[in-house]
Design a protein around this motif. Structure first.
Motif, PDB file in Angstrom:
ATOM      1  N   MET A  14       0.820  -1.205   0.000  1.00 10.71           N
ATOM      2  CA  MET A  14       0.000   0.000   0.000  1.00 10.71           C
ATOM      3  C   MET A  14       0.856   1.258   0.000  1.00 10.71           C
ATOM      4  N   ALA A  15       1.992   1.230   0.732  1.00 12.36           N
ATOM      5  CA  ALA A  15       2.857   2.402   0.796  1.00 12.36           C
ATOM      6  C   ALA A  15       3.394   2.774  -0.577  1.00 12.36           C
ATOM      7  N   TYR A  16       3.628   1.779  -1.420  1.00 13.18           N
ATOM      8  CA  TYR A  16       4.123   2.059  -2.766  1.00 13.18           C
ATOM      9  C   TYR A  16       2.992   2.306  -3.759  1.00 13.18           C
ATOM     10  N   ALA A  17       1.918   1.553  -3.660  1.00 11.26           N
ATOM     11  CA  ALA A  17       0.870   1.631  -4.673  1.00 11.26           C
ATOM     12  C   ALA A  17      -0.056   2.823  -4.481  1.00 11.26           C
ATOM     13  N   TRP A  18      -0.341   3.179  -3.237  1.00 12.35           N
ATOM     14  CA  TRP A  18      -1.314   4.254  -2.999  1.00 12.35           C
ATOM     15  C   TRP A  18      -0.861   5.591  -3.568  1.00 12.35           C
ATOM     16  N   PRO A  19       0.370   6.092  -3.292  1.00  7.75           N
ATOM     17  CA  PRO A  19       0.750   7.374  -3.898  1.00  7.75           C
ATOM     18  C   PRO A  19       0.776   7.332  -5.422  1.00  7.75           C
ATOM     19  N   ALA A  20       1.210   6.193  -5.994  1.00  5.86           N
ATOM     20  CA  ALA A  20       1.252   6.092  -7.449  1.00  5.86           C
ATOM     21  C   ALA A  20      -0.140   6.103  -8.061  1.00  5.86           C
ATOM     22  N   ALA A  21      -1.104   5.501  -7.372  1.00  4.57           N
ATOM     23  CA  ALA A  21      -2.470   5.454  -7.898  1.00  4.57           C
ATOM     24  C   ALA A  21      -3.200   6.784  -7.750  1.00  4.57           C
ATOM     25  N   ARG A  22      -2.732   7.657  -6.886  1.00  7.60           N
ATOM     26  CA  ARG A  22      -3.393   8.946  -6.641  1.00  7.60           C
ATOM     27  C   ARG A  22      -2.589  10.116  -7.209  1.00  7.60           C
ATOM     28  N   THR A  23      -1.808   9.850  -8.253  1.00  4.63           N
ATOM     29  CA  THR A  23      -0.986  10.900  -8.849  1.00  4.63           C
ATOM     30  C   THR A  23      -1.866  11.902  -9.591  1.00  4.63           C
ATOM     31  N   ALA A  24      -1.746  13.168  -9.215  1.00  2.43           N
ATOM     32  CA  ALA A  24      -2.500  14.253  -9.838  1.00  2.43           C
ATOM     33  C   ALA A  24      -1.878  15.569  -9.387  1.00  2.43           C
ATOM     34  N   PRO A  25      -2.004  16.627 -10.198  1.00  4.16           N
ATOM     35  CA  PRO A  25      -1.413  17.914  -9.786  1.00  4.16           C
ATOM     36  C   PRO A  25      -2.130  18.500  -8.583  1.00  4.16           C
ATOM     37  N   ARG A  26      -1.340  18.925  -7.612  1.00  5.11           N
ATOM     38  CA  ARG A  26      -1.869  19.567  -6.405  1.00  5.11           C
ATOM     39  C   ARG A  26      -0.991  20.778  -6.097  1.00  5.11           C
ATOM     40  N   ASP A  27      -1.512  21.958  -6.410  1.00  2.80           N
ATOM     41  CA  ASP A  27      -0.761  23.204  -6.244  1.00  2.80           C
ATOM     42  C   ASP A  27       0.575  23.130  -6.986  1.00  2.80           C
ATOM     43  N   LEU A  28       0.531  22.598  -8.175  1.00  6.34           N
ATOM     44  CA  LEU A  28       1.727  22.504  -9.009  1.00  6.34           C
ATOM     45  C   LEU A  28       2.108  23.894  -9.504  1.00  6.34           C
ATOM     46  N   PRO A  29       3.292  24.398  -9.191  1.00 10.23           N
ATOM     47  CA  PRO A  29       3.658  25.764  -9.607  1.00 10.23           C
ATOM     48  C   PRO A  29       3.940  25.845 -11.107  1.00 10.23           C
ATOM     49  N   VAL A  30       3.170  26.668 -11.805  1.00 11.16           N
ATOM     50  CA  VAL A  30       3.352  26.904 -13.236  1.00 11.16           C
ATOM     51  C   VAL A  30       3.280  28.403 -13.489  1.00 11.16           C
ATOM     52  N   GLY A  31       3.859  28.818 -14.594  1.00  9.46           N
ATOM     53  CA  GLY A  31       3.883  30.240 -14.930  1.00  9.46           C
ATOM     54  C   GLY A  31       2.901  30.571 -16.041  1.00  9.46           C
ATOM     55  N   ILE A  32       2.396  31.786 -16.013  1.00 11.99           N
ATOM     56  CA  ILE A  32       1.553  32.349 -17.065  1.00 11.99           C
ATOM     57  C   ILE A  32       2.217  33.645 -17.515  1.00 11.99           C
TER      58      ILE A  32
END
Length: 395
Positions: A14-32
């Motif tokens: 679970m420690a390895y699979a859970w973060p990989a299965a919930r991968t999504a941007p969360r406050d990902l810093p990007v520029g405009i």
């Protein structure tokens, strides 16, 4: 054991699979880039498609956005104009994020094209077109072009960053093995143990760098800084493990292995990015040596050492605390007893002396009573004993 072992295996998976299965941007810093209507529309579109997914930073021009990417302030940037969308990405920061930004750029272009088509089909636009000559005066909206530019690329020999991401787990395990070797070296004193940890960490880092860059070409820049980053990462893991063993004994090896392997590695974000992991997981991972070490090596190898102060501080803290535990919390029986060690109650036997000797205090002469004096033996004393008694007695 029949219940504990399957439970531990389940938790590890679970420690390895859970973060990989919930991968999504969360406050990902990007520029405009820019503050035009098109740029504002891009922000609204991205915020609508992925709520709380991006942390937007506005830059006045494209040059400023490129500089921010190289300084590790943002993972990428969008340059949006009425006729085009340019995606500035950095695959060296994270190939996964680079792909995500590319998809977001295509979505922006599609959204802009749809908005332009809606404006052409609106009644107001239709009346205006009719007044100017009907259908002959109406124009179809131009297709929005999408252009992607990789500002900081990964090595050509490792375009997807596979070598970099897959090397973290064996590096962590080997660091724990170094600590185990030091703990098993029973004749080493605490100062010698600390010195061996430092020397072996530097040597192991050199070996890792020779393989990763010399054979595989995955770490092409900042050679000395990259080696130093690897050495500090290995030292932080191995010193922490050896220190916990010195403090609590053999159980410390299992505790450290569980923390570094089953928490530090999957929470490090080395295969994606910390900002793609679930909330709190990214912060936990960056406060542990595997996560801080992976980020430090990436910054040293590709980004000229930018944004490394925090990672260096975390690794240094773990390393210093681990070495201090090795120096001052050493237990003689941490993993195994030295050959020849006896119980503290055994006195006068041959073999190496105990670390803490219990002095023997003979009883005072007046405490000896005649009844407690040993009975004289009826056997005649040996000749050498009679001779010694004769020479020592008074005339």
């Amino acid at each position: 054991m029949t219940v504990a072992l399957p439970l531990l295996i389940s938790l590890g998976v679970m420690a390895y699979a859970w973060p990989a299965a919930r991968t999504a941007p969360r406050d990902l810093p990007v520029g405009i880039v820019g503050t035009s209507t098109a740029s504002q529309g891009a922000v609204e579109s991205l915020a609508h498609s992925k709520p709380d997914g991006f942390d937007f930073h506005l830059y006045p021009d494209e040059v400023s956005a490129r500089s921010a990417i190289r300084k590790r302030d943002v993972y990428g940037a969008f340059v949006v104009t009425p006729g085009s969308v340019t995606v500035l990405e950095a695959s060296a920061a994270s190939p996964t994020v680079a792909q995500l930004l590319g998809r977001a750029g295509r979505q922006l272009a599609a959204h802009s094209s749809q908005s332009a088509a809606d404006r052409v089909a609106s009644p107001t636009h239709g009346r205006s077109a009719h007044s100017e000559g009907g259908k002959a005066g109406a124009k179809e909206p131009a297709q929005i072009r999408v252009r992607t530019e990789d500002v900081v690329q990964t090595s050509a020999d490792d375009p997807r960053g596979v070598v970099f991401s897959s090397a973290l787990l064996p590096l962590t395990i080997c660091s724990i093995m170094i600590a185990l070797f030091v703990a098993m070296a029973l004749r080493l004193r605490p100062v010698s143990r600390a010195m061996v940890l430092i020397v072996m960490s530097g040597a192991a880092a050199l070996g890792v760098y020779v393989v990763a860059q010399g054979f595989l070409g995955a770490l092409p820049h900042g050679h000395l800084a990259t080696w130093a980053s690897l050495a500090l990462t290995i030292l932080a893991i191995s010193a922490t493990t050896a220190g916990v063993v010195a403090l609590v004994g053999p159980a410390g090896l299992g505790l450290s292995a569980a923390l570094m392997v089953f928490v530090g590695n999957p929470f490090s974000g080395s295969t994606s990015a910390p900002e793609l992991l679930p909330k709190a997981v990214d912060e936990i991972g960056q406060w542990l040596p595997p996560g801080a070490g992976a980020s430090l090596v990436r910054d040293a190898a590709y980004f000229d050492g930018n944004d490394t102060a925090g990672h260096i501080a975390v690794l240094t803290l773990w390393g210093v605390l681990g070495l201090a535990a090795v120096l001052f919390g050493h237990r003689k029986s941490s993993v195994a007893k030295r050959p020849g060690d006896k119980e503290s109650a055994t006195v006068g036997t041959e073999g190496p002396a105990n670390d803490v000797a219990t002095p023997l205090v003979p009883p005072a002469p007046e405490e000896l009573s005649p009844s407690s004096a040993p009975a004289r033996s009826e056997m005649p004393a040996p000749a050498h004993a009679r001779h010694a008694a004769g020479t020592c007695s008074s005339p």
